[in-house]
Design an enzyme around this catalytic site. Structure first.
Site, PDB file in Angstrom:
ATOM      1  N   GLU A 108     -17.549 -12.091  13.176  1.00  0.00           N
ATOM      2  CA  GLU A 108     -18.581 -13.332  12.956  1.00  0.00           C
ATOM      3  C   GLU A 108     -17.830 -14.458  13.427  1.00  0.00           C
ATOM      4  O   GLU A 108     -17.092 -15.356  12.999  1.00  0.00           O
ATOM      5  CB  GLU A 108     -18.567 -13.497  11.629  1.00  0.00           C
ATOM      6  CG  GLU A 108     -19.538 -12.489  10.784  1.00  0.00           C
ATOM      7  CD  GLU A 108     -19.683 -12.549   9.499  1.00  0.00           C
ATOM      8  OE1 GLU A 108     -19.392 -13.633   8.937  1.00  0.00           O
ATOM      9  OE2 GLU A 108     -20.147 -11.810   8.617  1.00  0.00           O
ATOM     10  N   GLU A 166     -14.617 -21.352   8.698  1.00  0.00           N
ATOM     11  CA  GLU A 166     -14.451 -20.020   7.984  1.00  0.00           C
ATOM     12  C   GLU A 166     -15.258 -19.253   8.812  1.00  0.00           C
ATOM     13  O   GLU A 166     -15.722 -18.215   8.164  1.00  0.00           O
ATOM     14  CB  GLU A 166     -14.988 -20.133   6.500  1.00  0.00           C
ATOM     15  CG  GLU A 166     -16.447 -20.633   6.516  1.00  0.00           C
ATOM     16  CD  GLU A 166     -17.036 -20.908   5.015  1.00  0.00           C
ATOM     17  OE1 GLU A 166     -16.496 -19.898   4.269  1.00  0.00           O
ATOM     18  OE2 GLU A 166     -17.756 -21.584   4.771  1.00  0.00           O
ATOM     19  N   MET A 179     -21.178 -25.664  18.407  1.00  0.00           N
ATOM     20  CA  MET A 179     -19.668 -26.229  18.911  1.00  0.00           C
ATOM     21  C   MET A 179     -19.464 -25.889  20.134  1.00  0.00           C
ATOM     22  O   MET A 179     -18.465 -26.686  20.946  1.00  0.00           O
ATOM     23  CB  MET A 179     -18.897 -25.523  17.679  1.00  0.00           C
ATOM     24  CG  MET A 179     -18.467 -24.147  17.851  1.00  0.00           C
ATOM     25  SD  MET A 179     -17.537 -23.540  16.622  1.00  0.00           S
ATOM     26  CE  MET A 179     -18.522 -23.637  15.343  1.00  0.00           C
TER      27      MET A 179
END
Length: 541
Positions: free
Chosen positions: A458, A449, A434
């Site tokens: 994360e 998420e 991304m």
């Protein structure tokens, strides 16, 4: 007789209830009476004649007198019986910190002999007597020395669960039995084979004092019969505070041991009668005097709520150190994705949030004509894509979805899912990082998420920050914010697991843990990541 067998319950050691017995040199009879007639699962039995003293034996030898062996034969029971049904009880008279030199020397000799004998019998555990005096240094030294060469057998140190304000227990530092245990285990260097057996008495400490024990390696709760009350029908029962404590112990895989004599006038049961107060068939001629107490503990166990499905799934993760995932550096495996996807509550909440966002952005009168661009960044195997489509269906809104995923293996699954579900006209799969992808258009809604279990371990903010350029000026990010919390706890098992690596690096690692056996010392408080990391490092070191 195990306390209960119910579907959906943790089949742990807490199902088994034992009984503390007096010395009996007829071990087969002792075992048969308490297990077959009494219904108990194991006995806590003295292995050596309580009248035995090494110094007296030496005098007898010097005088040429005959003396009996200090313990019975190991042949009276099979190895499986010794291992499964007997917990050794070290002689209660020993006092390694006594001012009497003869008693002190006898105690050390006897302690080593009895533990050596118990190890020879392959017992799973031995119950050590409580420290006798204000100091337990020599006792702890000797136990620590034994632990260095001990096989897999556990040593349970007996600790009385006394009230903080009980001035009669002057041998306990600060009037708190936890301090006694803490002093002893520190001298034994937090050895993993040293555990606690708590003596539960008629009076209990404060709730805060009791809570500290749930972070300790408590293996057994010894409940004395004089701690029980008598109900209207004449059967033993426990106070509400005792009930809550015992239920908490059972929920933490702590075994219960009944100790003492019959202190309640239990009604007699005729031979042709039937049921006792728990519905169990009983023959009065075979009734064990402590059976009513066992029945009551079984009643408490069976009354406990079964574990929810999610908790049952997480049982194997309880108090287990997991290194945080590194999905940016490593491609996640299918098993890891499957574990994530079992968290159904999370995806239900995502679906609701996406539905609310769609309603906010698209009025009802434009629902059939206006298409909302939604990007799922970090799509994995597609649970958020599915949640987005279900939200669109529920709200009657039209969606165009970009599913961005860098893991090529997960992308294969996404393409297959698109074909199977017929999403070709709605979902576009983007196999890119991304941070490097150039989106053909801006998104109305950005869904991710990428949040870790501790702080932002994360991909948030390192990846989500790079994806913000996809979002329109008035776009909606789901989630829009998050807060990290910190709470001080004590957890003996986790400390020992980290300590076993014998380096500082593991103490500074932010592990992911499904905590269960912990003592929570203060409420959760929100805090910045910097504060969280500083506190975490300080707590670990």
């Amino acid at each position: 007789m195990a306390l209960g067998e119910r579907g959906g319950w943790d089949k742990s050691e807490s199902r088994y209830c034992g009984v503390e017995t007096d010395f009996n040199d007829d071990m087969p009879h002792l075992l048969s009476f308490n297990l077959s007639s009494g219904g108990f699962d194991f006995v806590v039995a003295t292995l050596m004649d309580p009248n035995y003293r090494p110094s007296l034996i030496e005098k007898d030898i010097g005088g040429g007198s005959h003396f009996l062996p200090f313990a019975g034969s190991d042949l009276v029971l099979s190895p499986s019986q010794w291992s499964s049904h007997v917990v050794g009880k070290i002689s209660s008279w020993i006092d390694l910190d006594s001012e009497d030199e003869i008693l002190r020397m006898d105690s050390e000799t006897t302690l080593k002999q009895e533990i050596s004998w118990a190890s020879h019998l392959s017992l799973q555990a031995c119950l050590l007597p409580s420290p006798k005096g204000a100091s337990c240094a020599n006792y702890a030294r000797c136990v620590n020395q034994i632990l260095q060469s001990l096989n897999n057998m556990q040593l349970w140190l007996r600790i009385p669960l006394v009230k903080n304000d009980d001035d009669t227990m002057d041998f306990i530092p600060s009037g708190d039995s936890w301090e006694l245990w803490n002093s002893f285990r520190l001298l034994c260097e937090h050895h993993s084979q040293l555990s606690v057996a708590l003596d539960v008495l008629s009076s209990l400490p404060s709730a805060n004092s009791l809570g500290r024990w749930f972070g300790e390696p408590v293996r057994a709760a010894i409940i004395h019969t004089d701690s029980f009350l008598t109900n209207a029908r004449g059967y033993p029962c426990l106070s509400r505070r005792h009930q809550k404590l015992i239920t908490g112990f059972l929920n933490h895989s702590i075994q219960v041991v009944i100790s003492g004599k019959l202190n309640h006038g239990v009604p007699s049961v005729s031979l042709d009668s039937a049921l006792d107060h728990t519905g169990t068939n009983v023959e009065s001629s075979q009734r064990h005097s402590l059976r009513p107490y066992l029945d009551y503990i079984a009643y408490l166990y069976q009354r406990m709520d079964p574990l929810p499905e999610q908790e049952r799934f997480e049982l194997s993760y309880r108090d287990f150190l997991q290194s945080p995932l590194q999905p940016l550096m490593d491609n996640l495996e299918a098993q890891t994705y499957e574990t994530f996807e079992k968290d159904s509550v999370k995806y239900i909440q995502y679906q609701r949030a996406i539905g609310n966002a769609l309603v906010d952005r698209v009025p009802d009168e434009e629902a059939s004509s206006l298409t909302t661009v939604l990007m799922v960044v970090g799509a994995g195997r597609g649970p958020l894509v599915r949640a987005s489509l279900q939200a669109a269906e529920e709200t009657g809104r039209k969606l165009k979805i970009y599913a961005v995923e860098k893991n090529p293996n997960a992308v294969v699954t996404l393409h297959s899912l698109v074909r199977l579900e017929g999403w070709e006209k709605t979902v576009t799969i983007v196999s890119h990082d991304m941070r490097c992808w150039d989106a053909p258009e801006k998104a109305d809604i950005l869904v991710s998420e990428l949040l870790g279990s501790f702080g932002d371990n994360e991909l948030s903010p390192e990846c989500l920050d790079g994806a913000q350029r996809f979002l329109k000026q008035d776009g909606i990010s789901i989630p829009s914010s998050y807060t990290s919390f910190i709470q001080p706890v004590t957890a003996s098992k986790l400390h020992n697991d980290v300590k076993s690596h014998k380096d500082v690096v593991h103490f500074e690692t932010a592990y992911v843990v499904k905590v269960h056996s912990v003592a929570r010392l203060a409420p959760c408080e929100p805090g910045s990541l910097v504060i969280l990391m500083r506190c975490f490092t300080k707590m670990c070191i």
